[in-house]
Motif scaffolding. Structure first.
Motif, PDB file in Angstrom:
ATOM      1  N   GLU A 120       0.826  -1.207   0.000  1.00  0.00           N
ATOM      2  CA  GLU A 120       0.000   0.000   0.000  1.00  0.00           C
ATOM      3  C   GLU A 120       0.866   1.264   0.000  1.00  0.00           C
ATOM      4  OE1 GLU A 120      -4.026  -0.572   2.262  1.00  0.00           O
ATOM      5  OE2 GLU A 120      -2.435  -1.429   3.497  1.00  0.00           O
ATOM      6  N   ASP A 151       2.357   1.756  -3.451  1.00  0.00           N
ATOM      7  CA  ASP A 151       1.341   2.281  -4.373  1.00  0.00           C
ATOM      8  C   ASP A 151       1.133   3.777  -4.157  1.00  0.00           C
ATOM      9  OD1 ASP A 151      -0.975   1.761  -6.307  1.00  0.00           O
ATOM     10  OD2 ASP A 151      -2.023   2.668  -4.602  1.00  0.00           O
ATOM     11  N   LYS A 155      -2.993  -0.692   8.226  1.00  0.00           N
ATOM     12  CA  LYS A 155      -3.189  -0.441   6.803  1.00  0.00           C
ATOM     13  C   LYS A 155      -2.994   1.042   6.524  1.00  0.00           C
ATOM     14  CE  LYS A 155      -8.212   0.143   7.102  1.00  0.00           C
ATOM     15  NZ  LYS A 155      -9.519  -0.313   6.579  1.00  0.00           N
ATOM     16  N   LEU A 156      -2.856   1.372   5.271  1.00  0.00           N
ATOM     17  CA  LEU A 156      -2.615   2.758   4.876  1.00  0.00           C
ATOM     18  C   LEU A 156      -3.838   3.609   5.186  1.00  0.00           C
ATOM     19  CD1 LEU A 156      -0.444   4.487   3.326  1.00  0.00           C
ATOM     20  CD2 LEU A 156      -1.894   4.184   1.315  1.00  0.00           C
ATOM     21  N   ARG A 162      -1.146   8.494   3.905  1.00  0.00           N
ATOM     22  CA  ARG A 162      -1.028   8.766   2.470  1.00  0.00           C
ATOM     23  C   ARG A 162      -0.657  10.235   2.240  1.00  0.00           C
ATOM     24  NH1 ARG A 162      -2.630   6.289  -2.333  1.00  0.00           N
ATOM     25  NH2 ARG A 162      -3.177   7.765  -4.000  1.00  0.00           N
TER      26      ARG A 162
END
Length: 410
Positions: free
Chosen positions: A204, A207, A265-266, A271
């Protein structure tokens, strides 16, 4: 009887030809140009001279000197590839000069041409300086043990070098953490992840990094070609490695460093931090580090807030931090003041982008990369508007709620 005037003309022509063919004449003319600082014209004179007299050692020495001076100017202006080429030309003329080989290696390193830089530096001898830059190449490409070995060898040759001691201390602080990290890769990023972090997080993050590469790269007009190291830490390890303030959510110091402990998790917040820190990569490459903190952080905030908008302190025109203070680092600020500093940096930079466009901001960064001051860079980039930095800051202040009078650029 022949015409004496024709004979005189012929003699003058012969004398002129002989004069033009004299290496000393070329050398004297070139020296005059060098004295005036006209190295470009001196270079052309000397190239023509050495093509006619390829074995004249004095001409070759002068030509090598001229290439070297041009290379130094290129280095100062952040033109690393032309600098490396000019050092190469000088070194070919004086192949016995290890210093010229070393300077070419440094220019190639600064241009992030690591393979060519390593080859050149390996031929520059076992001095402290070649070892320092060979260590920097190892460090930048993820070989921390190799970097430490090279820097320790350099320290034995130059034990009083405080900069070298700092590099060693930093690497020794990082090695215990990084030695237990897992690795991941994408098209442009080398990811190192603390083994304690969730295994699915790496994909993640990679990405998000690729998305930041495309989005921020389009805004700033730069898509780096050198691979970028990224490290994900637990919060404890991040604090011990970076020694940053408690409020720090990430760091770019040649490598993107992110504290991500405690998440599985992201998140939008992470982000946004990834976009923020990647923007620092672009700004550093465009400006060669010659950038005021407020512009650097303002651009990073613009990119990060496309992904997540944080709660920010209200900023009014009569409660501003002086721009001169915002030009230095924020790490010494307390959390509340740092929050205001980031918000003001964001609003100032957002105003510039909205009012003058991304191209104008790209031009500011370009001029900074050429070694100009912020004041000069803004004046050049906004010459069509006849504005300088003070005028831009004044316009921004006037756009704020509760705007007061005075000049925040002071």
């Amino acid at each position: 009887m022949s015409d004496p005037r024709a004979l005189l003309v012929a003699l003058l022509l012969c004398a002129g030809t002989a004069l033009a063919a004299d290496p000393l004449t070329y050398g004297t003319k070139a020296q005059q140009l060098i004295t005036k600082g006209d190295f470009v014209q001196a270079l052309e004179e000397l190239k023509a001279a050495t093509s006619r007299f390829p074995y004249d050692e004095e001409l070759r020495r002068q030509l090598a000197f001229t290439y070297t001076e041009l290379a130094k100017r290129d280095l100062q202006a952040g033109r690393f590839a032309p600098a490396a080429e000019n050092f190469r030309q000088a070194h070919e003329l004086l192949p016995g000069s290890r210093e010229l080989g070393l300077m070419r290696g440094i220019a190639l390193y600064l241009n992030k041409d690591y393979a060519a830089a390593r080859d050149e530096l390996l031929q520059a001898g076992e001095g402290s300086e070649p070892l320092v830059y060979l260590g920097k190449i190892s460090y930048d490409t993820g070989d921390l043990p190799g970097a430490l070995d090279l820097w320790r060898r350099a320290k034995e040759l130059d034990p009083a070098n405080k900069v070298l001691a700092g590099l060693i201390e930093k690497a020794e602080r990082e090695l215990p953490v990084e030695s237990r990290m897992d690795r991941g890769y994408s098209s442009m990023f080398d990811l190192s992840v603390d083994a304690e972090l969730p295994p699915g997080l790496s994909a993640e993050v990679l990405d998000a990094l690729e998305s930041a590469y495309n989005a921020a790269g389009a805004d700033l007009g730069l898509f780096p070609t050198t691979r970028i190291p990224v490290l994900l830490y637990t919060k404890k390890d991040y604090s011990s490695v970076t020694a940053g303030p408690d409020w720090s959510g990430g760091l770019y110091d040649g490598k993107i460093r992110l504290p991500v402990g405690g998440i599985t998790k992201l998140t939008p917040q992470l982000r946004a931090i990834i976009f923020h820190e990647f923007t620092h990569v672009l700004v550093a490459e465009l400006t060669r580090g010659n950038v005021p903190t407020w512009l650097n952080e303002g651009l990073a905030e613009i990119e990060g807030r496309k992904e997540y908008v944080p709660r920010v302190p209200e900023l009014r025109g009569n409660h501003l931090i002086p721009v001169a203070k915002l030009s230095g680092g924020f790490t010494g600020m307390a959390g509340a003041e740092a929050g205001l500093a980031y918000q003001q940096s964001y609003l100032m930079t957002r105003f510039m982008v909205d009012r003058y466009g991304w191209y104008a901001v790209q031009q500011v960064l370009k001029y900074l990369g050429q070694g100009n001051s912020m004041e000069s860079a803004v004046a050049k980039a906004l010459s069509d508007y006849s504005l300088d930095l003070n005028a831009v800051v004044r316009e921004w202040r006037e756009s704020l709620p509760g705007a007061g009078t005075g000049d925040a650029a002071q």
